[in-house]
Design an enzyme around this catalytic site. Structure first.
Site, PDB file in Angstrom:
ATOM      1  N   HIS A  83       2.812  12.652  -9.452  1.00 10.97           N
ATOM      2  CA  HIS A  83       2.086  11.385  -9.294  1.00 10.97           C
ATOM      3  C   HIS A  83       3.008  10.348  -8.650  1.00 10.97           C
ATOM      4  CE1 HIS A  83      -0.475  12.628 -13.058  1.00 10.97           C
ATOM      5  NE2 HIS A  83      -0.671  13.411 -12.004  1.00 10.97           N
ATOM      6  N   ASP A 120       0.812  -1.224   0.000  1.00 11.26           N
ATOM      7  CA  ASP A 120       0.000   0.000   0.000  1.00 11.26           C
ATOM      8  C   ASP A 120       0.843   1.272   0.000  1.00 11.26           C
ATOM      9  OD1 ASP A 120       1.114  -0.142   2.482  1.00 11.26           O
ATOM     10  OD2 ASP A 120      -0.770  -0.050   3.601  1.00 11.26           O
ATOM     11  N   HIS A 144       9.028  -3.888  -2.942  1.00  6.71           N
ATOM     12  CA  HIS A 144       8.204  -4.110  -1.749  1.00  6.71           C
ATOM     13  C   HIS A 144       9.066  -4.645  -0.613  1.00  6.71           C
ATOM     14  CE1 HIS A 144       4.486  -5.063   0.467  1.00  6.71           C
ATOM     15  NE2 HIS A 144       5.089  -6.173   0.833  1.00  6.71           N
ATOM     16  N   CYS A 201       4.826  -0.037   2.707  1.00  8.92           N
ATOM     17  CA  CYS A 201       5.314  -1.353   3.123  1.00  8.92           C
ATOM     18  C   CYS A 201       6.580  -1.262   3.970  1.00  8.92           C
ATOM     19  CB  CYS A 201       5.525  -2.251   1.911  1.00  8.92           C
ATOM     20  SG  CYS A 201       6.708  -1.621   0.700  1.00  8.92           S
TER      21      CYS A 201
END
Length: 349
Positions: free
Chosen positions: A343, A153, A262, A156
């Site tokens: 972004h 999300d 991640h 991590c």
């Protein structure tokens, strides 16, 4: 006073122990353990270190005789009646004279030097599922090193570190605040040249839940917790070690698992199905990485994940900006797009 974590049949507790105070004895430690666990001193079976080993309990000796360190975890179980002796039924006195010990006879002192291991009650563990599809793990001395997966999300890294140090991913926002404070308090280290943007802007960015963390954040968190954070890369097996300013030798270490995009955690448990409160997240740095049992297990765990292709090559993977939909190639394009547009939400094609 330093914090010592207790893992016992009723759960997990933290006690404060005067490791550096003259006159503080093993008996004093046992009284603190009794207050937290309600297990009488004469019935305490204590283990510490990695792999966990039985502590030699001689109540009159100074606390230094146990070789404990700040951040250590002690595994506490209760000796059976046959090993504890009849005096186990006598409750400890709040006004106990440390010059004498009413809880131990000479025979009991000898018994506690070689305590009988007692398994935790069966109710302390969840039964294994009929068909396990849980996280990967590897066996090692003292249990199994388990891949602890946290949500994907954008937080991590902070969730994994929170799981290791605070036993919950819920404190991930607090990890971001620790990083922000570390940058704010060390402007000579974390300047615009290092951060790639003005410090105030970096702080505002890292406090957003959508912003990823990396080496800077791990360096600050390692310094804050005075614990080495070892991040093992699944694809290559490389271990990046983020040590506190005073170095990691003789201190404690925790393990992160990095897939390329991640972060997860790795913790030691007595068995794969053990509940989270029984997991050990901190390990003493006792030897070189090639001989350290935890680091060897971490490399094996990375190899298991590598065999499952559980990694992403960030130089070549295909990404899509989840804000505008633009296709991107690799981490370099993603960073450039983030700088140009603001972004920061990306997903793999």
């Amino acid at each position: 006073m330093v914090a010592i974590r207790l893992r016992h049949p009723a759960g997990v507790s933290t006690i404060q122990v005067a490791l550096d105070r003259d006159g503080f004895t093993v008996q004093d430690l046992q009284q603190e353990i009794y207050a937290a666990t309600k297990i009488l001193p004469s019935r305490q079976n204590l283990k510490a270190g990695y792999p966990p080993h039985a502590l030699t309990i001689i109540p009159e000796l100074p606390i230094e005789s146990l070789g404990l360190k700040a951040g250590e975890q002690i595994i506490v179980s209760e000796l059976p009646d046959s090993a504890a002796g009849s005096s186990a039924a006598v409750p400890p006195s709040a006004t106990m004279n440390h010059g004498s010990n009413p809880f131990y006879s000479a025979s009991q002192v000898l018994e506690t030097r070689a305590p009988v291991p007692v398994p935790a009650p069966a109710s302390s563990f969840r039964p294994p599922p009929a068909q396990s599809n849980g996280p990967d793990y590897v066996e090692t001395d003292g249990g199994v090193l388990i891949h602890r997966i946290v949500p994907d999300d954008n937080s991590c890294l902070f969730s994994a570190v929170s799981l290791l140090f605070e036993q919950s991913i819920d404190k991930a926002p607090e990890m971001r605040k620790i990083v922000a404070e570390g940058i704010r308090n060390s402007p000579e280290i974390y300047n615009e040249a290092i951060l790639g943007m003005p410090p105030d802007k970096y702080i505002a960015t890292i406090l957003k839940p959508s912003t990823w963390g990396g080496a800077i954040e791990l360096t600050i968190l390692a310094a804050h917790y005075r614990t080495e954070i070892a991040s093992i890369d699944v694809e290559t097996g490389r271990i990046d070690q983020f040590a506190p300013p005073d170095g990691g030798a003789g201190g404690m270490r925790c393990i992160l698992v990095y897939s390329g995009i991640h972060y997860d955690a790795a913790t030691l448990a007595p068995m794969p199905e053990a509940p989270g409160e029984w997991h050990q997240a901190m390990f003493p740095v006792t030897s070189s990485d090639d001989q350290d049992a935890v680091m060897i297990a971490a490399k094996k765990l990375a190899a298991v994940l590598r065999g499952k292709k559980a990694y992403t090559n960030t130089a070549t993977f295909d990404l899509k900006c989840e804000v505008c939909g633009q296709g991107l190639k690799g981490e370099k394009d993603a960073r450039a797009h983030a700088e140009q547009t603001g972004h920061v939400r990306f997903g793999e094609y």
